[in-house]
Design a protein around this motif. Structure first.
Motif, short mmCIF file in Angstrom:
data_model
loop_
_atom_site.label_atom_id
_atom_site.label_comp_id
_atom_site.label_asym_id
_atom_site.label_seq_id
_atom_site.Cartn_x
_atom_site.Cartn_y
_atom_site.Cartn_z
N ALA A 145 0.83 -1.21 0.00
CA ALA A 145 0.00 0.00 0.00
C ALA A 145 0.87 1.26 0.00
N MET A 146 1.97 1.24 0.74
CA MET A 146 2.86 2.39 0.77
C MET A 146 3.54 2.58 -0.59
N LEU A 147 4.01 1.47 -1.16
CA LEU A 147 4.68 1.55 -2.46
C LEU A 147 3.73 2.02 -3.56
N SER A 148 2.48 1.59 -3.48
CA SER A 148 1.48 2.04 -4.44
C SER A 148 1.25 3.55 -4.31
N PHE A 149 1.16 4.02 -3.09
CA PHE A 149 0.98 5.46 -2.86
C PHE A 149 2.15 6.26 -3.41
N TYR A 150 3.38 5.81 -3.14
CA TYR A 150 4.56 6.52 -3.65
C TYR A 150 4.54 6.57 -5.18
N ARG A 151 4.28 5.43 -5.79
CA ARG A 151 4.34 5.33 -7.25
C ARG A 151 3.26 6.19 -7.91
N HIS A 152 2.03 6.10 -7.41
CA HIS A 152 0.94 6.89 -7.99
C HIS A 152 1.16 8.38 -7.76
N THR A 153 1.75 8.74 -6.62
CA THR A 153 2.04 10.14 -6.36
C THR A 153 3.04 10.69 -7.35
N MET A 154 4.10 9.94 -7.59
CA MET A 154 5.18 10.44 -8.44
C MET A 154 4.86 10.34 -9.93
N VAL A 155 3.88 9.53 -10.30
CA VAL A 155 3.56 9.38 -11.73
C VAL A 155 2.20 10.02 -12.03
N GLU A 156 1.10 9.35 -11.69
CA GLU A 156 -0.23 9.83 -12.08
C GLU A 156 -0.62 11.14 -11.39
N TYR A 157 -0.35 11.27 -10.13
CA TYR A 157 -0.72 12.49 -9.38
C TYR A 157 -0.05 13.72 -9.98
N ARG A 158 1.25 13.62 -10.24
CA ARG A 158 1.96 14.76 -10.82
C ARG A 158 1.43 15.07 -12.22
N ALA A 159 1.16 14.03 -13.00
CA ALA A 159 0.68 14.24 -14.36
C ALA A 159 -0.73 14.84 -14.36
N LYS A 160 -1.62 14.31 -13.55
CA LYS A 160 -3.01 14.76 -13.53
C LYS A 160 -3.12 16.24 -13.16
N TRP A 161 -2.35 16.64 -12.16
CA TRP A 161 -2.44 18.02 -11.67
C TRP A 161 -1.40 18.94 -12.33
N GLN A 162 -0.68 18.42 -13.32
CA GLN A 162 0.32 19.19 -14.08
C GLN A 162 1.35 19.84 -13.15
N ILE A 163 1.89 19.05 -12.24
CA ILE A 163 2.89 19.57 -11.30
C ILE A 163 4.23 18.85 -11.44
N ASP A 164 4.45 18.25 -12.62
CA ASP A 164 5.77 17.74 -12.96
C ASP A 164 6.61 18.92 -13.45
N PRO A 165 7.94 18.80 -13.48
CA PRO A 165 8.79 19.94 -13.85
C PRO A 165 8.47 20.53 -15.22
N GLU A 166 8.00 19.71 -16.16
CA GLU A 166 7.77 20.19 -17.52
C GLU A 166 6.51 21.06 -17.64
N HIS A 167 5.57 20.93 -16.71
CA HIS A 167 4.29 21.64 -16.86
C HIS A 167 3.94 22.56 -15.70
N ILE A 168 4.67 22.50 -14.62
CA ILE A 168 4.24 23.18 -13.40
C ILE A 168 4.17 24.70 -13.56
N MET A 169 5.02 25.28 -14.42
CA MET A 169 5.02 26.73 -14.59
C MET A 169 4.05 27.20 -15.66
N THR A 170 3.44 26.28 -16.37
CA THR A 170 2.49 26.66 -17.43
C THR A 170 1.13 26.01 -17.21
N ARG A 171 0.91 25.41 -16.06
CA ARG A 171 -0.33 24.67 -15.79
C ARG A 171 -1.55 25.60 -15.84
N HIS A 172 -2.68 25.06 -16.30
CA HIS A 172 -3.93 25.81 -16.33
C HIS A 172 -5.05 24.87 -15.86
N ILE A 173 -5.11 24.67 -14.58
CA ILE A 173 -6.15 23.82 -13.99
C ILE A 173 -6.92 24.66 -12.97
N GLU A 174 -8.20 24.76 -13.14
CA GLU A 174 -9.02 25.54 -12.22
C GLU A 174 -9.34 24.73 -10.99
#
Length: 386
Positions: free
Chosen positions: A67-96
């Motif tokens: 359960a911990m490993l799943s949380f870490y993995r989803h946080t670093m992959v899907e969570y960052r991508a969904k909310w556009q908070i990875d380094p490539e998108h964080i400064m240009t994100r447009h999510i209300e």
């Protein structure tokens, strides 16, 4: 474990903000998977805290539990991508922000910004901690990937978030692309300042905050003591502790106050840090953080990696420790200054050179502390200093 287990795609890889004793989301902050309270540093903060707790406890569940490993993995992959908070998108994100769902900062009272500096700082810390967890699991190539991700966040903070005119970091990236001031202590909390000049300016800024400024903001102020201790400002740190704990302090019943102050006294005043050595033996380092007007301090029954410790500092020259538990621990007794030798129970031992997070020179000696052992280490008059 409960927060980690409740991460879900239906909540866009958020977990619950508050959980009751029956593992249900608290109704005050949750109506449905599309309408709930959540600020974006949270997943990163939990991940970083899990690694720090592993270092304190040695509990392998933090790095092995599915359960911990799943949380870490989803946080670093899907969570960052969904909310556009990875380094490539964080400064240009447009999510209300949908009501209070997905607030892009721990700062909940402001609006009109696309991201807060705390999201970047916490993301860098999460990358650092996740890479350490992956290293412990033998996943070297993936660990290297997230160290690279950490470097991207840190470089972005250093190059895009520094206000050269005011000699301060910005707090917010606004919706219109401009930068604005805001809470910057997050940078120090998560060790996100890499430039020595900017680090010094940031430390001086937090050290200059009067005790009565923003007195109602106990959530923020609770973390000042640990930061101030870390950078050698013991007098300022203890003044903040006494101010936050004083009778009548508005909102001092908030959990941040009690937990953060106990943490600051353990890691700052007593200067305790922990890790697991290559042999699997716990390694505990101590460095007195006593202010000049305090002659001694003692902390009893400190739980460290399956054992319990009593520790006392007499100023900055003598530390006494006892292992009250049932597991051996290696004690790295550390003192400010450069010494060739340190005294341990009346005998001189060769010292090793150290450097504190504040850049100060220090010396240490390592001692195996078996259950029931009691040792005193000190700077001896016969030590040779350079």
């Amino acid at each position: 474990h409960k927060f980690a287990s409740n991460i879900a795609e239906s909540r866009d890889w958020c977990t619950y903000w508050e959980i009751d004793r029956l593992n249900r989301p608290a109704p005050v902050d949750y109506e449905s998977d599309r309408k709930f309270w959540y600020t974006l540093p949270a997943n990163f903060d939990v991940l970083d805290a899990c690694y720090r707790m592993y270092r304190w406890t040695g509990d392998r569940r933090y790095i092995d539990d599915p359960a911990m490993l799943s949380f870490y993995r989803h946080t670093m992959v899907e969570y960052r991508a969904k909310w556009q908070i990875d380094p490539e998108h964080i400064m240009t994100r447009h999510i209300e922000v949908e009501g209070s769902r997905g607030i892009p900062s721990y700062v909940e009272t402001e609006g009109g910004f696309s991201i807060g500096v705390d999201v970047l700082a916490s993301a860098a810390a999460a990358c650092r901690s996740y890479s350490a967890i992956l290293d412990l699991r033998g996943e070297r190539s993936m660990a290297a990937r997230y160290r690279s991700e950490m470097a991207k966040y840190l470089h972005m903070l250093d190059s895009k978030w520094w206000n050269e005119r005011d000699r301060k970091f910005y707090g917010f990236h606004m919706d219109d692309g401009s930068m604005a001031n805001g809470n910057r202590w997050f940078m120090l909390h998560w060790d996100a300042v890499t430039d020595p000049i900017k680090l010094r300016a940031s430390i001086e800024e937090i050290a200059a905050i009067p005790l009565d400024q923003n007195a109602f903001q106990v959530e923020d102020k609770s973390y000042y003591p640990e930061i101030l201790f870390r950078y050698g400002l013991a007098g300022k740190a203890t003044a903040q502790i006494l101010d936050l704990a004083m009778p009548g302090r508005y909102r001092r019943e908030y959990p941040e106050v009690s937990y953060a102050l106990i943490g600051a006294m353990a890691t700052g005043l007593m200067g305790i840090s922990c890790e697991t050595g290559r042999s699997g033996t716990a390694v505990m380092q101590t460095l007195s953080g006593l202010p000049d007007d305090t002659s001694w301090a003692e902390m009893d029954h400190v739980p460290i990696q399956g054992t319990s410790i009593r520790i006392r500092h007499d100023g900055h020259v003598k530390t006494t420790i006892a292992n009250l538990g049932h597991r051996a621990v290696r004690w790295r007794a550390t003192f400010l200054g450069r010494f060739d030798r340190l005294e341990v129970n009346g005998r001189l031992r060769k010292a090793r050179r150290e450097v504190t997070p504040n850049g100060d020179a220090a010396s240490s000696v390592e001692i195996l502390l078996r259950p029931g052992d009691r040792f005193t280490s000190s700077i001896s008059v016969t030590s040779i200093a350079h």
